[in-house]
Design an enzyme around this catalytic site. Structure first.
Site, PDB file in Angstrom:
ATOM      1  N   ASN A 171       0.891  -1.393  -0.075  1.00 60.38           N
ATOM      2  CA  ASN A 171      -0.001   0.034   0.072  1.00 60.38           C
ATOM      3  C   ASN A 171       0.840   1.215  -0.076  1.00 60.38           C
ATOM      4  O   ASN A 171       1.549   1.350   1.080  1.00 60.38           O
ATOM      5  CB  ASN A 171      -0.797  -0.047   1.181  1.00 60.38           C
ATOM      6  CG  ASN A 171      -1.790   1.127   1.465  1.00 60.38           C
ATOM      7  OD1 ASN A 171      -1.783   2.033   0.603  1.00 60.38           O
ATOM      8  ND2 ASN A 171      -2.324   1.323   2.449  1.00 60.38           N
ATOM      9  N   TRP A 172       0.942   1.972  -1.113  1.00 56.05           N
ATOM     10  CA  TRP A 172       1.945   3.035  -1.194  1.00 56.05           C
ATOM     11  C   TRP A 172       1.376   4.084  -0.819  1.00 56.05           C
ATOM     12  O   TRP A 172       2.126   5.299  -0.543  1.00 56.05           O
ATOM     13  CB  TRP A 172       2.452   3.197  -2.813  1.00 56.05           C
ATOM     14  CG  TRP A 172       3.042   2.115  -3.301  1.00 56.05           C
ATOM     15  CD1 TRP A 172       3.470   0.933  -2.953  1.00 56.05           C
ATOM     16  CD2 TRP A 172       3.630   2.080  -4.746  1.00 56.05           C
ATOM     17  NE1 TRP A 172       4.084   0.103  -3.695  1.00 56.05           N
ATOM     18  CE2 TRP A 172       4.297   0.980  -4.814  1.00 56.05           C
ATOM     19  CE3 TRP A 172       3.620   2.877  -5.850  1.00 56.05           C
ATOM     20  CZ2 TRP A 172       4.827   0.357  -6.011  1.00 56.05           C
ATOM     21  CZ3 TRP A 172       4.254   2.738  -7.105  1.00 56.05           C
ATOM     22  CH2 TRP A 172       4.800   1.311  -7.097  1.00 56.05           C
ATOM     23  N   LYS A 173       0.188   4.212  -0.170  1.00 55.42           N
ATOM     24  CA  LYS A 173      -0.480   5.524   0.364  1.00 55.42           C
ATOM     25  C   LYS A 173      -0.362   6.695  -0.384  1.00 55.42           C
ATOM     26  O   LYS A 173      -0.122   6.787  -1.702  1.00 55.42           O
ATOM     27  CB  LYS A 173      -0.028   5.496   1.758  1.00 55.42           C
ATOM     28  CG  LYS A 173      -0.020   4.300   2.711  1.00 55.42           C
ATOM     29  CD  LYS A 173      -0.006   4.396   4.236  1.00 55.42           C
ATOM     30  CE  LYS A 173      -0.021   3.080   4.843  1.00 55.42           C
ATOM     31  NZ  LYS A 173       0.138   3.019   6.289  1.00 55.42           N
ATOM     32  N   HIS A 211      -9.420   1.347   4.828  1.00 57.77           N
ATOM     33  CA  HIS A 211      -8.125   1.256   5.497  1.00 57.77           C
ATOM     34  C   HIS A 211      -8.472   2.116   6.696  1.00 57.77           C
ATOM     35  O   HIS A 211      -9.083   3.164   6.538  1.00 57.77           O
ATOM     36  CB  HIS A 211      -6.885   2.045   4.714  1.00 57.77           C
ATOM     37  CG  HIS A 211      -5.816   1.768   5.442  1.00 57.77           C
ATOM     38  ND1 HIS A 211      -5.332   2.760   6.427  1.00 57.77           N
ATOM     39  CD2 HIS A 211      -4.698   0.750   5.173  1.00 57.77           C
ATOM     40  CE1 HIS A 211      -4.165   2.427   6.730  1.00 57.77           C
ATOM     41  NE2 HIS A 211      -3.563   1.518   5.819  1.00 57.77           N
ATOM     42  N   GLU A 253      -6.718   4.529   7.832  1.00 53.29           N
ATOM     43  CA  GLU A 253      -6.562   5.968   7.656  1.00 53.29           C
ATOM     44  C   GLU A 253      -7.658   6.782   6.849  1.00 53.29           C
ATOM     45  O   GLU A 253      -8.209   7.832   7.409  1.00 53.29           O
ATOM     46  CB  GLU A 253      -5.240   6.031   6.969  1.00 53.29           C
ATOM     47  CG  GLU A 253      -4.248   5.843   7.788  1.00 53.29           C
ATOM     48  CD  GLU A 253      -2.746   5.366   6.908  1.00 53.29           C
ATOM     49  OE1 GLU A 253      -2.852   5.436   5.618  1.00 53.29           O
ATOM     50  OE2 GLU A 253      -1.963   4.948   7.584  1.00 53.29           O
ATOM     51  N   GLU A 257      -5.155  -4.775  10.325  1.00 51.64           N
ATOM     52  CA  GLU A 257      -3.946  -4.013  10.723  1.00 51.64           C
ATOM     53  C   GLU A 257      -4.570  -3.220  12.079  1.00 51.64           C
ATOM     54  O   GLU A 257      -5.128  -2.356  12.170  1.00 51.64           O
ATOM     55  CB  GLU A 257      -3.981  -2.917   9.472  1.00 51.64           C
ATOM     56  CG  GLU A 257      -3.904  -3.686   8.066  1.00 51.64           C
ATOM     57  CD  GLU A 257      -3.318  -2.567   7.379  1.00 51.64           C
ATOM     58  OE1 GLU A 257      -2.107  -2.779   6.652  1.00 51.64           O
ATOM     59  OE2 GLU A 257      -3.959  -1.425   6.965  1.00 51.64           O
ATOM     60  N   GLY A 267       2.772   1.961  11.049  1.00 51.51           N
ATOM     61  CA  GLY A 267       3.725   2.916  10.851  1.00 51.51           C
ATOM     62  C   GLY A 267       4.486   3.526  12.119  1.00 51.51           C
ATOM     63  O   GLY A 267       4.933   4.211  12.427  1.00 51.51           O
ATOM     64  N   SER A 314       3.739  -2.269  10.272  1.00 53.88           N
ATOM     65  CA  SER A 314       5.228  -2.342  10.585  1.00 53.88           C
ATOM     66  C   SER A 314       5.716  -3.984  10.230  1.00 53.88           C
ATOM     67  O   SER A 314       6.558  -4.350  10.858  1.00 53.88           O
ATOM     68  CB  SER A 314       5.279  -2.043  12.342  1.00 53.88           C
ATOM     69  OG  SER A 314       5.318  -0.782  12.571  1.00 53.88           O
ATOM     70  N   GLY A 342       2.939  -1.251   4.054  1.00 52.36           N
ATOM     71  CA  GLY A 342       3.161   0.270   4.008  1.00 52.36           C
ATOM     72  C   GLY A 342       4.774   0.816   3.735  1.00 52.36           C
ATOM     73  O   GLY A 342       5.058   0.480   2.740  1.00 52.36           O
ATOM     74  N   GLY A 343       5.159   1.051   4.737  1.00 48.71           N
ATOM     75  CA  GLY A 343       6.498   1.681   4.464  1.00 48.71           C
ATOM     76  C   GLY A 343       7.588   0.803   3.761  1.00 48.71           C
ATOM     77  O   GLY A 343       8.204   1.274   2.729  1.00 48.71           O
TER      78      GLY A 343
HETATM   79  P1  13P Z   1       3.366   0.136   7.607  1.00 49.88           P
HETATM   80  O1  13P Z   1       3.721  -1.268   7.088  1.00 49.88           O
HETATM   81  O2  13P Z   1       3.987   1.249   7.241  1.00 49.88           O
HETATM   82  O3  13P Z   1       3.058   0.146   9.202  1.00 49.88           O
HETATM   83  O4  13P Z   1       1.734   0.566   7.231  1.00 49.88           O
HETATM   84  C1  13P Z   1       0.891  -0.499   7.231  1.00 49.88           C
HETATM   85  C2  13P Z   1      -0.394  -0.262   6.382  1.00 49.88           C
HETATM   86  O5  13P Z   1      -1.239   0.540   6.914  1.00 49.88           O
HETATM   87  C3  13P Z   1      -0.413  -0.922   5.253  1.00 49.88           C
HETATM   88  O6  13P Z   1      -1.770  -0.502   4.663  1.00 49.88           O
END
Ligand code: 13P
Length: 255
Positions: A9-11, A94, A96, A166, A172, A213, A234-235
């Protein structure tokens, strides 16, 4: 057997040029890597170029959100017909989006129905906050989110859906759930909820990802868990090295 999935997920990261560059590098590195579904979910404007770059490769493309209506007065939104032929997957609900853009269980459910009707595979996100976790409300809350997201689906449709657990406190933060904790919620809560409402066959078929994470260091332990079928990353999905390492580890474990 449930095929493992490494979904990035590149956000809100990567310009079009940066996205194409990352997609190309991933494509080259995972070429020939078998037994893992690789998915990248770039921002909307990057999708056409990334999708073209990945055509014919073993990396699929997903969107990060989608409106439930096909068209209309919904400023700033993107619909299923617009994504047709560009993506196979769509991330929905998600945390967020629930937190910053007021998404609810009800809108997530509407979006999931629109996604399935359009032939996309939804990756539906669920997960509790730190406060809920500390109050011991995780199971009830996550189970409720799963039930609400899947309301109105048949058992057959549910088999093809993907749920991503999640925990918000792990996103994050560098503080992933332990592999055992994550497996417990994925199995005893998410899969059990699916079994209770749609039967054991659907529960055995549905893929459940863990997100929060994850990285190339902890992915092995996470993927060794019986009820975790992949990761929503994510990251670590924004860097070729870490994402590809996670795909390779998953492929090795699935020999
Ligand atoms: P991180 O891997 O950066 O913690 O993000 C997880 C996430 O929200 C994937 O959708």
């Amino acid at each position: 057997m449930r095929k493992p999935m490494m979904a990035g997920n590149w956000k809100m990261n990567k310009t079009i040029n940066e996205a194409v560059e990352l997609a190309r590098a991933i494509r080259q590195e995972v070429d020939g890597v078998a037994r893992v579904d690789c998915v990248v979910c770039p921002p909307f404007v990057d999708i056409p170029m990334v999708s073209a770059e990945l055509k014919g490769s073993n990396v699929a493309v997903g969107a990060q959100n989608m409106h439930w209506e096909a068209s209309g007065a919904f400023t700033g939104e993107i619909s299923a017909p617009m994504l047709k032929n560009l993506v196979e997957y769509v991330i929905l609900g998600h945390s967020e989006r629930r937190q910053y853009f007021a998404e609810t269980d009800e809108t997530v459910n509407k979006k999931a129905h629109a996604a399935v009707a359009a032939g996309f595979t939804p990756i539906i996100c669920v997960g509790e906050s730190l406060e809920q976790n500390e109050r011991g409300e995780t199971s009830a809350f996550v189970s409720g989110q799963v039930r609400a997201a899947l309301a109105g689906f048949t058992a057959e449709q549910v088999k093809a859906v993907i749920i991503a657990y999640e925990p918000i406190w792990a996103i994050g933060t560098g503080r992933a759930a332990t592999a055992e904790q994550a497996n417990d919620i994925c199995g005893d809560v998410v899969r059990k909820t699916v079994a209770d409402h749609f039967g054991q066959e659907a529960a055995d078929a549905i893929r459940i990802l863990y997100g929060g994470s994850t990285n190339d260091k902890n992915i092995r332990e996470i993927m060794e868990q019986p009820d975790i079928d992949g990761a929503l990353i994510g990251g670590a999905a924004l860097k070729v090295e870490s994402y590809v390492a996670m795909v390779r580890t998953t492929s090795e474990l699935n020999q």
